[in-house]
Design a protein around this motif. Sequence first.
Motif, mmCIF file in Angstrom:
data_model
loop_
_atom_site.group_PDB
_atom_site.id
_atom_site.type_symbol
_atom_site.label_atom_id
_atom_site.label_comp_id
_atom_site.label_asym_id
_atom_site.label_seq_id
_atom_site.Cartn_x
_atom_site.Cartn_y
_atom_site.Cartn_z
ATOM 1 N N ASP A 296 55.135 59.562 39.343
ATOM 2 C CA ASP A 296 55.517 60.425 38.227
ATOM 3 C C ASP A 296 57.009 60.223 37.921
ATOM 4 O OD1 ASP A 296 55.956 62.422 36.387
ATOM 5 O OD2 ASP A 296 54.744 63.898 37.433
ATOM 6 N N LYS B 233 53.653 66.431 41.790
ATOM 7 C CA LYS B 233 54.034 66.994 40.497
ATOM 8 C C LYS B 233 55.504 67.386 40.499
ATOM 9 C CE LYS B 233 49.991 69.058 38.260
ATOM 10 N NZ LYS B 233 48.932 68.294 38.909
ATOM 11 N N SER C 259 49.309 63.877 40.050
ATOM 12 C CA SER C 259 50.389 63.945 39.079
ATOM 13 C C SER C 259 49.844 64.403 37.740
ATOM 14 C CB SER C 259 51.069 62.579 38.945
ATOM 15 O OG SER C 259 50.142 61.619 38.479
#
Length: 468
Positions: free
Chosen positions: A323, A296, A268
């Motif tokens: 994330d 991500k 991330s």
Amino acid sequence: MKKSKMLKPINVMTTSFLLASSLLMPSAGFAEELSTPKNEESSNSQASGVKNQEARTQTTETQSSGKAASKMMVNEAVVNNFQELKVALEADNGITAIHLGQNIDISGAIKIHPAKSEIVIEGNDHTLSETGAVGASGGIYANGNILSSVHVKNVNIKGKNYYGLITIHDVTKNVEQIFENVHYSGPQLIWNRNGKAVFKGVNNIYINDQTMPGSAPAHEMAETGSVEIDGETKISHNNGYALIWSVTKEPQFKIAPNAKVEIKTLQSGYGLFYATGGDADFSIGNNAKVTFDGVKGVTGTGKLKSFNVDSGADVQMNRSGTDSYPMVSLYGPAQINNQAKLHVTTENGHALEVENKPTTIDFNTPEKVVLSSVKKQAVNNLSTSLAMSMDTGMLKLWTSPTGDPANSYVGKSGGNLTWKGIYKYNVAQSIGGNPENFNIEFSKTKKIELGKDVDGQAERDLADAKNK
């Protein structure tokens, strides 16, 4: 097996002959300026890492018709070692097309002569290995003001320098770097902050810091103004830096029609597309097939000023892990068009968020759209207003990420469902539609699905109406 052109090797002992060769462009003055060095503590602070390597698919390139294989053009040279490559690129010799005759170690600095306006490096499936120093002027670099195009193709690259294979210094602007049938393994492929990167053919890119001894830490795949991806491209990225970082005012991220793109992330951090000079335009062309998978988000802390998925495209954007940034942040209009597929799913954070600017999202008869978050709401517009419209066969809404939908809607009398809602700070201001009005309660909705009525609910409703 592909046949290499039978070209005359360059001889480093005959530099005077090379200097006398006919030039494609006269020599010109230039302003020399080094690129801004990387600062690992203050510049896009993110983590480095390693990832599984992808296999490269070779493609063949036919020779230009009408050209004898044994004849060398005045702008061409075959190079077999570092010194020959250095002379070909550094001398004012008119050479702009370079053919690798063997594998070559880039063991020192090579400054592209400022009189050269374009460079083509034909790898002939050989390997370029970066064995010299790292830094903005450690390997091949350009800092003139004439260069406009660099085309690297049919080559394997073992990278060590996180300023890329060919560093384009900041003073050299508007350079288009083309990568075609390239297999790259190393810390960063592209440093061309005021230019553009284009991918063609079949490319496999593996960002890591273990390919070469003494490698610089792994960073972005590219620092460049805009990116366009055509053909088939696979990218593997395993560090906290962004995949693509742009500092320009009008960045564009384009995936061409019919392209196939796979991006895998294992750490991330900053998003896949990180634009710090201006908000980015993002577009996926007709019938492209795109997969973003990993930990991500697409935008991270940034925003997109436009987001378009064209007809027939198939787009999968999936994120797992902790994330919590929105998967996609919008600062402008979005369109999902006819027969397109779009899946945006995330474990944390919103699937789609509208920020700071009144925005429109239009679903124009897509085949299937899924917006889903396990722990947050699917769509969020807590800071601005949003006009959302749809022309679709069905709509399903979930208040829980699993189980049956809480509500579902279909068109009547065999037609599509058409609907429009005006929202502000997640609250509906006005709603209109056919055949009925309904409210999507953003604050309660974890999953939205719309598209073709594959379950046939509308047909069953119509049949029941006729029977009655």
